[in-house]
Motif scaffolding. Structure first.
Motif, PDB file in Angstrom:
ATOM      1  N   PHE A   1       0.794  -1.225   0.000  1.00  0.00           N
ATOM      2  CA  PHE A   1       0.000   0.000   0.000  1.00  0.00           C
ATOM      3  C   PHE A   1       0.830   1.281   0.000  1.00  0.00           C
ATOM      4  CE2 PHE A   1      -3.235  -3.015   0.804  1.00  0.00           C
ATOM      5  CZ  PHE A   1      -4.391  -2.429   0.299  1.00  0.00           C
ATOM      6  N   ALA A   2       2.155   1.103  -0.091  1.00  0.00           N
ATOM      7  CA  ALA A   2       3.040   2.274  -0.078  1.00  0.00           C
ATOM      8  C   ALA A   2       2.710   3.240  -1.210  1.00  0.00           C
ATOM      9  CB  ALA A   2       4.494   1.827  -0.159  1.00  0.00           C
ATOM     10  N   THR A   3       2.289   2.690  -2.357  1.00  0.00           N
ATOM     11  CA  THR A   3       1.995   3.561  -3.507  1.00  0.00           C
ATOM     12  C   THR A   3       0.487   3.795  -3.675  1.00  0.00           C
ATOM     13  OG1 THR A   3       2.003   1.623  -4.957  1.00  0.00           O
ATOM     14  CG2 THR A   3       4.055   2.873  -4.786  1.00  0.00           C
ATOM     15  N   VAL A   4      -0.303   3.192  -2.784  1.00  0.00           N
ATOM     16  CA  VAL A   4      -1.771   3.357  -2.882  1.00  0.00           C
ATOM     17  C   VAL A   4      -2.260   4.395  -1.891  1.00  0.00           C
ATOM     18  CG1 VAL A   4      -4.012   2.192  -2.688  1.00  0.00           C
ATOM     19  CG2 VAL A   4      -2.043   0.946  -3.616  1.00  0.00           C
ATOM     20  N   ALA A   5      -1.912   4.194  -0.602  1.00  0.00           N
ATOM     21  CA  ALA A   5      -2.369   5.093   0.463  1.00  0.00           C
ATOM     22  C   ALA A   5      -1.523   6.364   0.488  1.00  0.00           C
ATOM     23  CB  ALA A   5      -2.287   4.370   1.802  1.00  0.00           C
ATOM     24  N   THR A   6      -2.053   7.380   1.147  1.00  0.00           N
ATOM     25  CA  THR A   6      -1.293   8.621   1.335  1.00  0.00           C
ATOM     26  C   THR A   6      -0.050   8.328   2.159  1.00  0.00           C
ATOM     27  OG1 THR A   6      -3.466   9.680   1.481  1.00  0.00           O
ATOM     28  CG2 THR A   6      -1.558  11.042   2.009  1.00  0.00           C
ATOM     29  N   GLN A   7      -0.236   7.463   3.162  1.00  0.00           N
ATOM     30  CA  GLN A   7       0.870   7.045   4.030  1.00  0.00           C
ATOM     31  C   GLN A   7       0.594   5.614   4.462  1.00  0.00           C
ATOM     32  OE1 GLN A   7       1.203   9.646   7.383  1.00  0.00           O
ATOM     33  NE2 GLN A   7       3.061   8.707   8.179  1.00  0.00           N
ATOM     34  N   ALA A   8       1.602   4.744   4.423  1.00  0.00           N
ATOM     35  CA  ALA A   8       1.430   3.352   4.844  1.00  0.00           C
ATOM     36  C   ALA A   8       2.453   3.069   5.944  1.00  0.00           C
ATOM     37  CB  ALA A   8       1.628   2.408   3.666  1.00  0.00           C
ATOM     38  N   VAL A   9       1.959   2.539   7.069  1.00  0.00           N
ATOM     39  CA  VAL A   9       2.818   2.382   8.244  1.00  0.00           C
ATOM     40  C   VAL A   9       2.687   0.965   8.808  1.00  0.00           C
ATOM     41  CG1 VAL A   9       3.299   3.273  10.562  1.00  0.00           C
ATOM     42  CG2 VAL A   9       2.395   4.818   8.826  1.00  0.00           C
ATOM     43  N   ALA A  10       3.836   0.359   9.142  1.00  0.00           N
ATOM     44  CA  ALA A  10       3.825  -0.927   9.852  1.00  0.00           C
ATOM     45  C   ALA A  10       3.888  -0.616  11.343  1.00  0.00           C
ATOM     46  CB  ALA A  10       5.023  -1.768   9.437  1.00  0.00           C
ATOM     47  N   ALA A  11       2.827  -0.990  12.082  1.00  0.00           N
ATOM     48  CA  ALA A  11       2.793  -0.636  13.502  1.00  0.00           C
ATOM     49  C   ALA A  11       1.853  -1.554  14.264  1.00  0.00           C
ATOM     50  CB  ALA A  11       2.335   0.820  13.657  1.00  0.00           C
ATOM     51  N   ASP A  12       2.114  -1.654  15.583  1.00  0.00           N
ATOM     52  CA  ASP A  12       1.238  -2.401  16.489  1.00  0.00           C
ATOM     53  C   ASP A  12       0.309  -1.393  17.151  1.00  0.00           C
ATOM     54  OD1 ASP A  12      -0.029  -3.871  18.394  1.00  0.00           O
ATOM     55  OD2 ASP A  12       1.795  -4.430  19.509  1.00  0.00           O
ATOM     56  N   THR A  13      -0.952  -1.408  16.746  1.00  0.00           N
ATOM     57  CA  THR A  13      -1.894  -0.377  17.216  1.00  0.00           C
ATOM     58  C   THR A  13      -2.471  -0.675  18.601  1.00  0.00           C
ATOM     59  OG1 THR A  13      -3.634  -1.479  15.951  1.00  0.00           O
ATOM     60  CG2 THR A  13      -2.538   0.416  14.913  1.00  0.00           C
ATOM     61  N   THR A  14      -2.037  -1.793  19.211  1.00  0.00           N
ATOM     62  CA  THR A  14      -2.480  -2.042  20.589  1.00  0.00           C
ATOM     63  C   THR A  14      -1.556  -1.322  21.576  1.00  0.00           C
ATOM     64  OG1 THR A  14      -1.171  -4.066  20.795  1.00  0.00           O
ATOM     65  CG2 THR A  14      -3.434  -4.297  19.983  1.00  0.00           C
ATOM     66  N   ASP A  15      -0.550  -0.634  21.067  1.00  0.00           N
ATOM     67  CA  ASP A  15       0.401   0.113  21.898  1.00  0.00           C
ATOM     68  C   ASP A  15       0.031   1.594  21.855  1.00  0.00           C
ATOM     69  OD1 ASP A  15       2.598   1.537  22.878  1.00  0.00           O
ATOM     70  OD2 ASP A  15       4.032   0.022  22.198  1.00  0.00           O
ATOM     71  N   GLU A  16      -0.392   2.116  22.997  1.00  0.00           N
ATOM     72  CA  GLU A  16      -0.865   3.510  23.054  1.00  0.00           C
ATOM     73  C   GLU A  16       0.209   4.502  22.611  1.00  0.00           C
ATOM     74  OE1 GLU A  16      -3.066   6.543  26.201  1.00  0.00           O
ATOM     75  OE2 GLU A  16      -2.652   4.481  26.783  1.00  0.00           O
ATOM     76  N   ALA A  17       1.459   4.230  23.010  1.00  0.00           N
ATOM     77  CA  ALA A  17       2.559   5.142  22.646  1.00  0.00           C
ATOM     78  C   ALA A  17       2.720   5.224  21.126  1.00  0.00           C
ATOM     79  CB  ALA A  17       3.862   4.669  23.293  1.00  0.00           C
ATOM     80  N   VAL A  18       2.526   4.079  20.452  1.00  0.00           N
ATOM     81  CA  VAL A  18       2.630   4.041  18.985  1.00  0.00           C
ATOM     82  C   VAL A  18       1.521   4.903  18.360  1.00  0.00           C
ATOM     83  CG1 VAL A  18       2.377   2.555  16.948  1.00  0.00           C
ATOM     84  CG2 VAL A  18       3.783   1.805  18.868  1.00  0.00           C
ATOM     85  N   LEU A  19       0.287   4.745  18.856  1.00  0.00           N
ATOM     86  CA  LEU A  19      -0.833   5.529  18.323  1.00  0.00           C
ATOM     87  C   LEU A  19      -0.579   7.025  18.495  1.00  0.00           C
ATOM     88  CD1 LEU A  19      -3.967   3.510  19.528  1.00  0.00           C
ATOM     89  CD2 LEU A  19      -2.974   3.543  17.245  1.00  0.00           C
ATOM     90  N   LYS A  20      -0.062   7.393  19.671  1.00  0.00           N
ATOM     91  CA  LYS A  20       0.200   8.813  19.925  1.00  0.00           C
ATOM     92  C   LYS A  20       1.305   9.331  19.016  1.00  0.00           C
ATOM     93  CE  LYS A  20      -1.478   9.284  24.655  1.00  0.00           C
ATOM     94  NZ  LYS A  20      -1.140   9.311  26.084  1.00  0.00           N
ATOM     95  N   SER A  21       2.332   8.516  18.820  1.00  0.00           N
ATOM     96  CA  SER A  21       3.464   8.959  17.983  1.00  0.00           C
ATOM     97  C   SER A  21       3.046   9.165  16.528  1.00  0.00           C
ATOM     98  CB  SER A  21       4.622   7.958  18.063  1.00  0.00           C
ATOM     99  OG  SER A  21       4.294   6.770  17.353  1.00  0.00           O
ATOM    100  N   LEU A  22       2.001   8.437  16.086  1.00  0.00           N
ATOM    101  CA  LEU A  22       1.519   8.576  14.707  1.00  0.00           C
ATOM    102  C   LEU A  22       0.541   9.743  14.549  1.00  0.00           C
ATOM    103  CD1 LEU A  22       0.921   4.795  13.886  1.00  0.00           C
ATOM    104  CD2 LEU A  22       2.701   6.254  12.908  1.00  0.00           C
ATOM    105  N   GLY A  23       0.196  10.370  15.665  1.00  0.00           N
ATOM    106  CA  GLY A  23      -0.717  11.523  15.605  1.00  0.00           C
ATOM    107  C   GLY A  23      -2.137  11.154  15.193  1.00  0.00           C
ATOM    108  N   ILE A  24      -2.558   9.955  15.579  1.00  0.00           N
ATOM    109  CA  ILE A  24      -3.859   9.461  15.105  1.00  0.00           C
ATOM    110  C   ILE A  24      -5.035  10.262  15.656  1.00  0.00           C
ATOM    111  CG2 ILE A  24      -5.432   7.458  15.301  1.00  0.00           C
ATOM    112  CD1 ILE A  24      -3.142   5.709  14.499  1.00  0.00           C
ATOM    113  N   ARG A  25      -4.883  10.851  16.823  1.00  0.00           N
ATOM    114  CA  ARG A  25      -6.010  11.603  17.387  1.00  0.00           C
ATOM    115  C   ARG A  25      -6.368  12.828  16.533  1.00  0.00           C
ATOM    116  NH1 ARG A  25      -5.182  14.603  22.909  1.00  0.00           N
ATOM    117  NH2 ARG A  25      -7.112  15.455  22.132  1.00  0.00           N
ATOM    118  N   ASN A  26      -5.468  13.226  15.633  1.00  0.00           N
ATOM    119  CA  ASN A  26      -5.738  14.374  14.765  1.00  0.00           C
ATOM    120  C   ASN A  26      -6.598  14.016  13.550  1.00  0.00           C
ATOM    121  OD1 ASN A  26      -4.078  16.009  16.410  1.00  0.00           O
ATOM    122  ND2 ASN A  26      -2.259  15.247  15.345  1.00  0.00           N
TER     123      ASN A  26
END
Length: 219
Positions: free
Chosen positions: A41-66
């Motif tokens: 999805f690197a060329t499909v999505a605006t941004q494609a990220v490999a991450a564990d979304t059960t980790d709160e610190a990871v979600l915050k670092s990605l700025g998902i609340r915005n």
């Protein structure tokens, strides 16, 4: 301003949402634990990220609340789906749509604050069943457990009558919200609209009332 979404989980369901949102002009951050899927999805999505979304610190670092809307499309891992949904609500995401595997999973997702829960497999199964059971049902969209929108093909019993003649709302408790004729669609047709053979009626109402109308008038 472009609309911004996050889609977590790039299985069949999540992948199709990412592609459709991008096609409709939205910005999409696509996330999955599987790096191979993310690379796809690197060329499909605006941004494609490999991450564990059960980790709160990871979600915050990605700025998902915005982001205004996050879709949790995690497939088989119900625990990850639930933990991710909890984390998203805890960090303040306003709109979370989550995919449920079964009714129990749906109950849990609703309890922990998911704003919307979808059952793609179940809903698709219902649409296919409706279409197979009746030659008149062309499409079916469930609004709730009791209410739906259906596209029904008008038959000879309706042809030549106006909506006023048929008085469908009074007799069956359902509303005709649109009529398709060829390429044209008439939204909120007037009482003097005369139905012709092949018209497609877009009706809204309770499943019980729609079924009663279909059995009585379209069989």
């Amino acid at each position: 301003m472009k609309k911004e979404f996050v889609v977590i989980g790039l299985g069949r369901f999540g992948s199709s949402i990412v592609r459709e949102l991008i096609e409709q002009g939205a910005d999409v951050m696509a996330i999955d634990k599987d790096t191979e899927r993310v690379d796809e999805f690197a060329t499909v999505a605006t941004q494609a990220v490999a991450a564990d979304t059960t980790d709160e610190a990871v979600l915050k670092s990605l700025g998902i609340r915005n982001f205004e809307h996050v879709i949790v499309a995690i497939g088989d891992d119900i625990q990850s789906s639930i933990l991710t949904t909890i984390m998203l609500k805890e960090i303040g995401v306003r709109n979370v749509t989550a995919k449920a595997q079964n009714n129990y999973h749906e109950k849990v997702l609703r309890k922990i604050g998911a704003d919307k829960v979808v059952h793609p497999e179940r809903d698709m199964g219902r649409r296919i069943a409706h279409n197979m059971l009746s030659n008149n049902v062309l499409d079916y969209l469930e609004l709730s457990e009791e209410y739906s929108i259906m596209e029904l093909r008008a038959n000879a019993r309706l042809t030549g009558f106006t909506l006023k003649d048929l008085d469908i709302r009074a007799k069956y408790g359902i509303n005709i919200v649109g009529i398709k004729r060829g390429e044209d669609i008439n939204v909120s047709p007037q009482a003097d609209y005369r139905i012709t053979d092949g018209d497609i009626l877009i009706v809204i109402g309770s499943d019980a009332d729609i079924n009663r109308f279909e059995k009585k008038m379209l069989h």
